[in-house]
Design an enzyme around this catalytic site. Structure first.
Site, mmCIF file in Angstrom:
data_model
loop_
_atom_site.group_PDB
_atom_site.id
_atom_site.type_symbol
_atom_site.label_atom_id
_atom_site.label_comp_id
_atom_site.label_asym_id
_atom_site.label_seq_id
_atom_site.Cartn_x
_atom_site.Cartn_y
_atom_site.Cartn_z
ATOM 1 N N HIS A 181 0.864 -1.181 0.000
ATOM 2 C CA HIS A 181 0.000 0.000 0.000
ATOM 3 C C HIS A 181 0.897 1.226 0.000
ATOM 4 O O HIS A 181 1.720 1.407 0.896
ATOM 5 C CB HIS A 181 -0.926 0.023 1.215
ATOM 6 N N CYS A 182 0.745 2.068 -1.017
ATOM 7 C CA CYS A 182 1.627 3.229 -1.196
ATOM 8 C C CYS A 182 0.906 4.510 -0.796
ATOM 9 O O CYS A 182 -0.087 4.884 -1.429
ATOM 10 C CB CYS A 182 2.089 3.326 -2.643
ATOM 11 N N PRO A 183 1.371 5.200 0.254
ATOM 12 C CA PRO A 183 0.712 6.452 0.648
ATOM 13 C C PRO A 183 0.882 7.558 -0.385
ATOM 14 O O PRO A 183 0.068 8.485 -0.428
ATOM 15 C CB PRO A 183 1.420 6.817 1.962
#
Length: 381
Positions: A168-170
């Site tokens: 999961h990439c912010p």
């Protein structure tokens, strides 16, 4: 039966639905801050490069046109890839992997953990699944109430299971997974080229500034140009290392999660279990059409649920435990993408909790099938 534990959350006194809704929207807005930061930096870089460098500093018209043309090509491709990564259509897990109400009732009412494992094994025997948990059990998510397809994981931030989840990439406020991994790779690549282009074209003016030869006429904008050089250099270093690492993962057909912990097959853990060779691995992500490799349109091979596996994980002997309700030949089956159904082996199951520490919020006061004595939190990401 293993003792069941409840995970009900008790709201504090005075905590109402309005507060919960407000907190939810505040959290959603907060998650967009990294994306807004990237947009703000790119917007400022456009002003610094196009106006301060090209229009106010460079005197040659030919040089201006060349720089502006190349800059806008890279900017468009970078912005397009970034947009597709953020707003890609992340499709849900197909319904065939979800446990029906009748099967779920049987799972909840089972008296032993072995019986619960058997129920999941029977349900998954016709699904194309070749990976298992550390104990050899079917990978199951009791938040989404489904059997996980190969390489799928549960994202606690997105609150859903995601096909071929990488991480999961912010910075994109989204999961990087099967549906947008090509876009993510192109985003990294074009962002790196964008930074290298700005850095290389601003370098002569940075040297002039360092030598004190930057004219007074550019005093108002020269700091923007120098700062653009430093920002581009900083991002180029970080993007270069990240892009290089993901190129390595693509060449070996691994996700970030699989690089940290190898997927578990019936024959044991194998980091290269899905690797079909560097070129085939590349085509699995970018597609078979070379003219679309550099364009942010979806061309990845497959459906995100089934993946080709190495031969040693396709053909192995299978021995079903007694009274586990397998078919007449005592086999489970899995498709390897070539139309052939292969038998899969099994392992002796240990005492690891199959459902780990997932919460059964959907069922309220009803008991979970397994306790939390041994969780496998990484496998339930």
């Amino acid at each position: 039966m293993a003792s069941s534990m409840q995970n009900n959350r008790v709201s504090p006194p005075g905590y109402c639905g309005c507060c919960r809704t407000c907190n939810m929207w505040c959290w959603r807005a907060f998650k967009w801050l990294p994306v807004l930061l990237i947009v703000a930096i790119v917007t400022w870089s456009y002003y610094a490069y196009v106006y301060q460098l090209c229009f106010c500093t460079i005197e040659s018209t030919v040089q201006q046109c060349i720089y502006l043309f190349l800059y806008h090509v890279l900017l468009i491709m970078f912005a397009w890839s970034y947009w597709r990564t953020i707003f890609a259509d992340i499709k849900p897990i197909p319904d065939k992997y979800k446990l029906p109400e009748a099967e779920l009732e049987k799972l909840l009412s089972a008296e032993t953990e072995d019986a619960q494992r058997t129920i999941l094994e029977n349900f998954a025997k016709d699904l194309s699944i070749v990976t298992r948990t550390m104990s050899g059990s079917v990978r199951y998510c009791n938040r989404c109430v489904l059997v996980k397809p190969d390489r799928a994981h549960h994202c606690s931030i997105c609150a859903r299971c995601v096909l071929k989840m990488d991480h999961h990439c912010p910075w994109v406020n989204n999961c990087v997974c099967f549906h947008n991994y090509k876009f993510f790779m192109l985003f990294l690549g074009y962002a790196l080229l964008y930074c290298l282009f700005i850095m290389s074209t601003c370098l002569p003016y940075f040297i002039r500034f360092w030598k004190g030869e930057f004219g007074i006429s550019g005093s108002a904008g020269r700091y923007h140009i120098v700062f653009a050089f430093f920002v581009a250099l900083m991002f180029a270093i970080s993007l270069g290392s990240l892009f290089g690492y993901h190129c390595y993962l693509v060449a070996h057909n691994r996700t970030t999660l699989e690089a940290f912990r190898a997927p578990m097959f019936r024959g044991g853990a194998d980091k290269n279990g899905f690797s079909m060779g560097a070129y085939n691995n590349f085509k699995e992500v970018f597609g078979a059409s070379p003219n679309l490799w550099v364009v942010p349109v979806f061309t990845s091979a497959g459906d995100g649920c089934e993946f080709p596996v190495r031969r040693e994980h396709q053909l192995q002997p299978f021995s079903a435990p007694p009274d586990h309700g397998y078919d007449a030949m005592g086999t489970t089956r899995a498709s390897c993408g070539d139309g052939i159904i292969y038998p899969l082996p099994t392992q002796d199951e240990d005492t690891e909790s199959l459902l780990s520490s997932e919460r059964w919020d959907r069922w309220g006061e009803r008991a979970r099938p397994f306790d939390e004595r041994e969780s496998s939190s990484f496998d339930e990401l």
